[in-house]
Design a protein around this motif. Sequence first.
Motif, PDB file in Angstrom:
ATOM      1  N   SER A   6       0.967  -1.294  -0.005  1.00  0.00           N
ATOM      2  CA  SER A   6      -0.485   0.099  -0.161  1.00  0.00           C
ATOM      3  C   SER A   6       0.873   1.536   0.320  1.00  0.00           C
ATOM      4  O   SER A   6       2.047   1.265   1.115  1.00  0.00           O
ATOM      5  N   ASN A   7       0.985   2.471  -0.899  1.00  0.00           N
ATOM      6  CA  ASN A   7       1.184   3.309  -0.814  1.00  0.00           C
ATOM      7  C   ASN A   7       0.772   4.703  -0.798  1.00  0.00           C
ATOM      8  O   ASN A   7      -0.183   5.773  -1.039  1.00  0.00           O
ATOM      9  N   TYR A   8      -0.595   4.519   0.202  1.00  0.00           N
ATOM     10  CA  TYR A   8      -1.562   5.706   0.492  1.00  0.00           C
ATOM     11  C   TYR A   8      -0.733   6.805   1.369  1.00  0.00           C
ATOM     12  O   TYR A   8       0.167   5.934   2.265  1.00  0.00           O
ATOM     13  N   ASP A   9      -1.010   7.965   1.210  1.00  0.00           N
ATOM     14  CA  ASP A   9      -0.082   8.625   2.059  1.00  0.00           C
ATOM     15  C   ASP A   9       0.936   8.354   2.182  1.00  0.00           C
ATOM     16  O   ASP A   9       2.157   9.283   2.765  1.00  0.00           O
ATOM     17  N   ASN A  10       1.589   7.900   0.872  1.00  0.00           N
ATOM     18  CA  ASN A  10       3.047   8.221   0.510  1.00  0.00           C
ATOM     19  C   ASN A  10       3.800   6.539   1.635  1.00  0.00           C
ATOM     20  O   ASN A  10       5.048   6.669   1.946  1.00  0.00           O
ATOM     21  N   ALA A  11       3.249   6.305   1.905  1.00  0.00           N
ATOM     22  CA  ALA A  11       3.332   5.060   2.979  1.00  0.00           C
ATOM     23  C   ALA A  11       4.585   4.013   2.291  1.00  0.00           C
ATOM     24  O   ALA A  11       5.642   4.215   3.488  1.00  0.00           O
ATOM     25  N   GLN A  12       5.154   3.819   1.005  1.00  0.00           N
ATOM     26  CA  GLN A  12       6.028   3.543   0.570  1.00  0.00           C
ATOM     27  C   GLN A  12       7.773   4.233   1.638  1.00  0.00           C
ATOM     28  O   GLN A  12       8.324   3.401   1.355  1.00  0.00           O
ATOM     29  N   ALA A  13       7.493   4.874   0.893  1.00  0.00           N
ATOM     30  CA  ALA A  13       8.305   6.368   1.076  1.00  0.00           C
ATOM     31  C   ALA A  13       9.041   6.753   2.232  1.00  0.00           C
ATOM     32  O   ALA A  13       9.746   6.818   2.826  1.00  0.00           O
ATOM     33  N   VAL A  14       7.365   6.907   3.236  1.00  0.00           N
ATOM     34  CA  VAL A  14       7.865   6.639   4.307  1.00  0.00           C
ATOM     35  C   VAL A  14       8.885   5.601   5.243  1.00  0.00           C
ATOM     36  O   VAL A  14       9.722   6.197   6.156  1.00  0.00           O
ATOM     37  N   ALA A  15       8.724   4.701   4.906  1.00  0.00           N
ATOM     38  CA  ALA A  15       9.185   3.169   5.148  1.00  0.00           C
ATOM     39  C   ALA A  15      10.077   3.490   5.091  1.00  0.00           C
ATOM     40  O   ALA A  15      11.385   3.012   6.182  1.00  0.00           O
ATOM     41  N   LYS A  16      10.136   3.657   3.506  1.00  0.00           N
ATOM     42  CA  LYS A  16      11.672   3.389   3.288  1.00  0.00           C
ATOM     43  C   LYS A  16      12.804   4.905   4.320  1.00  0.00           C
ATOM     44  O   LYS A  16      13.505   4.409   4.584  1.00  0.00           O
ATOM     45  N   LYS A  17      12.260   5.647   4.466  1.00  0.00           N
ATOM     46  CA  LYS A  17      13.258   6.765   5.255  1.00  0.00           C
ATOM     47  C   LYS A  17      13.590   6.193   6.513  1.00  0.00           C
ATOM     48  O   LYS A  17      14.722   6.331   6.956  1.00  0.00           O
ATOM     49  N   PHE A  18      12.681   5.708   7.056  1.00  0.00           N
ATOM     50  CA  PHE A  18      12.549   5.509   8.741  1.00  0.00           C
ATOM     51  C   PHE A  18      13.566   4.392   8.348  1.00  0.00           C
ATOM     52  O   PHE A  18      14.373   4.051   9.770  1.00  0.00           O
ATOM     53  N   ILE A  19      13.536   3.067   7.419  1.00  0.00           N
ATOM     54  CA  ILE A  19      14.305   2.254   7.891  1.00  0.00           C
ATOM     55  C   ILE A  19      15.732   2.741   7.778  1.00  0.00           C
ATOM     56  O   ILE A  19      16.600   2.144   8.238  1.00  0.00           O
ATOM     57  N   ASN A  20      15.965   4.193   6.387  1.00  0.00           N
ATOM     58  CA  ASN A  20      17.281   4.994   6.331  1.00  0.00           C
ATOM     59  C   ASN A  20      17.563   5.537   8.261  1.00  0.00           C
ATOM     60  O   ASN A  20      18.839   5.498   8.273  1.00  0.00           O
ATOM     61  N   THR A  21      16.263   5.858   8.009  1.00  0.00           N
ATOM     62  CA  THR A  21      16.623   6.976   9.733  1.00  0.00           C
ATOM     63  C   THR A  21      15.718   6.749  10.586  1.00  0.00           C
ATOM     64  O   THR A  21      15.190   6.809  10.908  1.00  0.00           O
ATOM     65  N   PRO A  22      16.257   6.231  11.335  1.00  0.00           N
ATOM     66  CA  PRO A  22      15.634   6.163  13.001  1.00  0.00           C
ATOM     67  C   PRO A  22      14.423   7.028  13.213  1.00  0.00           C
ATOM     68  O   PRO A  22      14.613   8.600  12.952  1.00  0.00           O
ATOM     69  N   PHE A  23      13.274   6.976  13.752  1.00  0.00           N
ATOM     70  CA  PHE A  23      11.801   8.214  14.297  1.00  0.00           C
ATOM     71  C   PHE A  23      12.800   8.456  15.720  1.00  0.00           C
ATOM     72  O   PHE A  23      12.956   7.926  15.873  1.00  0.00           O
ATOM     73  N   ASP A  24      12.207   9.727  15.154  1.00  0.00           N
ATOM     74  CA  ASP A  24      13.136  10.695  16.302  1.00  0.00           C
ATOM     75  C   ASP A  24      11.824  11.059  17.250  1.00  0.00           C
ATOM     76  O   ASP A  24      10.719  12.299  16.774  1.00  0.00           O
ATOM     77  N   PRO A  25      11.316  11.587  18.730  1.00  0.00           N
ATOM     78  CA  PRO A  25      10.077  11.180  19.247  1.00  0.00           C
ATOM     79  C   PRO A  25      10.326  13.061  19.415  1.00  0.00           C
ATOM     80  O   PRO A  25       9.067  13.337  19.774  1.00  0.00           O
ATOM     81  N   LYS A  26      11.325  13.592  18.987  1.00  0.00           N
ATOM     82  CA  LYS A  26      11.663  14.456  19.760  1.00  0.00           C
ATOM     83  C   LYS A  26      11.325  15.548  18.367  1.00  0.00           C
ATOM     84  O   LYS A  26      11.065  17.153  18.426  1.00  0.00           O
ATOM     85  N   ALA A  27      10.914  15.552  16.596  1.00  0.00           N
ATOM     86  CA  ALA A  27      10.787  15.985  15.810  1.00  0.00           C
ATOM     87  C   ALA A  27       9.424  16.405  15.318  1.00  0.00           C
ATOM     88  O   ALA A  27       8.352  14.642  15.428  1.00  0.00           O
ATOM     89  N   PRO A  28       8.610  16.742  15.744  1.00  0.00           N
ATOM     90  CA  PRO A  28       6.608  17.000  15.922  1.00  0.00           C
ATOM     91  C   PRO A  28       6.957  16.783  13.819  1.00  0.00           C
ATOM     92  O   PRO A  28       5.252  16.444  14.694  1.00  0.00           O
ATOM     93  N   THR A  29       7.236  16.999  13.025  1.00  0.00           N
ATOM     94  CA  THR A  29       6.802  17.039  11.981  1.00  0.00           C
ATOM     95  C   THR A  29       6.402  16.397  11.283  1.00  0.00           C
ATOM     96  O   THR A  29       6.063  15.457  11.083  1.00  0.00           O
ATOM     97  N   GLU A  30       7.550  14.253  12.118  1.00  0.00           N
ATOM     98  CA  GLU A  30       7.306  13.496  11.754  1.00  0.00           C
ATOM     99  C   GLU A  30       6.223  13.379  12.693  1.00  0.00           C
ATOM    100  O   GLU A  30       5.456  11.799  11.943  1.00  0.00           O
ATOM    101  N   GLN A  31       5.869  13.057  13.553  1.00  0.00           N
ATOM    102  CA  GLN A  31       4.181  12.366  14.205  1.00  0.00           C
ATOM    103  C   GLN A  31       2.866  13.456  13.431  1.00  0.00           C
ATOM    104  O   GLN A  31       2.169  12.737  13.404  1.00  0.00           O
ATOM    105  N   ALA A  32       3.225  14.657  12.796  1.00  0.00           N
ATOM    106  CA  ALA A  32       1.996  14.665  12.379  1.00  0.00           C
ATOM    107  C   ALA A  32       1.576  14.401  11.143  1.00  0.00           C
ATOM    108  O   ALA A  32       0.256  13.978  11.218  1.00  0.00           O
ATOM    109  N   GLN A  33       3.046  13.081  10.698  1.00  0.00           N
ATOM    110  CA  GLN A  33       2.523  12.748   9.423  1.00  0.00           C
ATOM    111  C   GLN A  33       1.439  11.718   9.748  1.00  0.00           C
ATOM    112  O   GLN A  33       1.492  10.770  10.116  1.00  0.00           O
ATOM    113  N   ASN A  34       0.429  11.946   8.481  1.00  0.00           N
ATOM    114  CA  ASN A  34      -0.846  10.887   8.482  1.00  0.00           C
ATOM    115  C   ASN A  34      -1.672  10.793   9.845  1.00  0.00           C
ATOM    116  O   ASN A  34      -2.415   9.988  10.521  1.00  0.00           O
TER     117      ASN A  34
END
Length: 695
Positions: free
Chosen positions: A663-691
Amino acid sequence: MAFTYPIRLPAMLRVKLLSAAIFAALFSLFAATGSAQTQPSTRARFDVTNYRIEVQLHPEEHTLRAGADITFTPIDPTRSVVFELNGSLHVDSIEKDGRALTGFVQDASGADTSIGPNVRIDLGEVALAGKPVMLRIRWSGALVSPEGGPLATKRLAYVGSEGSYLMYAARWFPFHDYAADRATADITVIVPTGMQVGGVSDEPVTPQVDKTGTTRFRFVNKQPVLPGNFIAGQYVAKTLRFGRYELQFFAKPGSENRISAFGELMGRALEFYTKEYGEPAFGSRLVIAQTDDEALDAYSGSGILFLASKFFEESRQAYEDRLLREVAYQWWGQTIGLKSFDDAWISQGLAEWSAFALRQSNLTGGQLDAAQREEQERALTFEQTSSIARAPGALDDQSAAYQSIVFYKGAMVFSMLREAIGKDHFNTLLQKFLEQYRNKSASIDDFERLTSQVAGRNMRYFFAQWIEGTGVPEFNVDYQIIRTRAGKFRTRGTVRQNFENLNMPVDLMLHTEGGDAQTKTLYLEGKSEDFDFESSGQPIAAEVDPSDKILRMSDDLKVSIVARRGIELFKEGQYAEAQQQMEAALKLDRNNAWVYYNLGLVYFEQKNWQLALDNFQAAIDSSSSRPAWIEAWARIKRGNAYDAKGDRQRAVAEYNKALQTGSNYDNAQAVAKKFINTPFDPKAPTEQAQNGSGE
């Protein structure tokens, strides 16, 4: 709003701001409450016919200085008049016939709660009804924060070196009867040389450079409009053509990469609305101006659309639905005005309906069904809170309840009106409405009269039920199945509903074995209507209103409505209340993947990682029908939660599972690949806001 759309102030001020966001300001603010000393009924009635304004911006000081010749015509004999004016601005002087008027009182705090900050002017003598009066008013002040404006947390006017904007609804110049009193205008904006000014003009705008280091931009509106919408600063200016339309963008450096996508989307909308309804009042040139995130997300004026910077951020969605609605305000909030804010359904409901009609034209199959279902759920979320007619006076027009009732229920009511009078009559109705009220103001009563005229019958029952009342019908079906001698099946039964006068065509679909289905349209004049189907396959179920054309209630809708209330509370940051709504929805349906996913978002936003993990997993494990996007995004969010807990191995495993869903709803594939390369940062609110909305 011409949301821009109507916007209302805190209860203290009870001022409304309509726009795009608001009628046109789409769009949008006047409530029917007033103090005992200054009831609206005792305030002098008058009509402003022309503004001649010269305003100079001082971006480094965040200030403006302005003067205006305002011509108005009293409707009743009066000695005093009241103009609204932003509370951050100060009236320096007022003249009439070359003589200074000293008998004026400025209320910068909005003690008169019926209109907010204003200036009351003693004319020195009684002005006769029908005889034009001209006042020369000078004022100045700083525009930095929302203080003095109609909204407590959003500014509608700002003067600064990083970019200035002046919106009509900010009341940066003295005006009367918000969103209703249109006038011709001749406005000159003076800025430091090197800056650009964008606005709407019926005459060519030729910058005049002065030796003092300033440049003058003159904007002329020969047709009556709601004037005073400008952008000023050092922008990337780019003009695109789409068919007969010219779109002029003023974007901040670094944001120009979104211009092409916006231009194509808006160009399509302009051509679609023009084909369906007729020409807009603004002509062929639309200005799109970037503001900042301290302003409203979107706000529409005649021929101009202000967009916050968040619209131009590459990491966010294109806000397609919102942009389509804002463009539609050019027809239903600008080309046609409103007689009062109480008529907001015409502008805001029609704008949302028009945008939805455009979206529908590009959808088929399951996507179309899902869009129609979502529109219905949004319409029902706060349906019992207020009627459409009462909502502008009873609710904060920036609230979720107001937008649910006026925008989404309002749009659904237009859809039902189309079903009630027929598509051809409905199309004729909108075209005639635009033609008869072009550059004029209309009320709901005007629209009702025209509807009855076009339909050829009295439509009072429809407006009484859907505009002035609350409540929706609930359907149930009883039927018997008979095997015929020919080996076929005869299904006879009755559709029942609980409304007195529904008077609507209602679709009934019979599902049979093998996935076959057939549909009949019944006309429900009373509380029941009989039906008769013949089919080759064994009947399985009879479904009322399979395409979600009618506002109605059912068991599954009750679950969705409760959950949507939770989503709206979540968006507003009311997490405890949102959690309660989600849990209430789960009591009605313990296997609803969508509800579990949204409850997971609530816990995720509060950094309760374990409960977020549990609910995202429940969404994945749910036995109910689950769209692929839910698993994809639940996996991504579980990966985010594991990253936040420092468990990188499990996080990567979840991201890989998200990729495996396809599923690539809301660019899910690119987002998953991004987090495989770079860990999610809980202190970055822009990432939390996505979807984050769970839509």
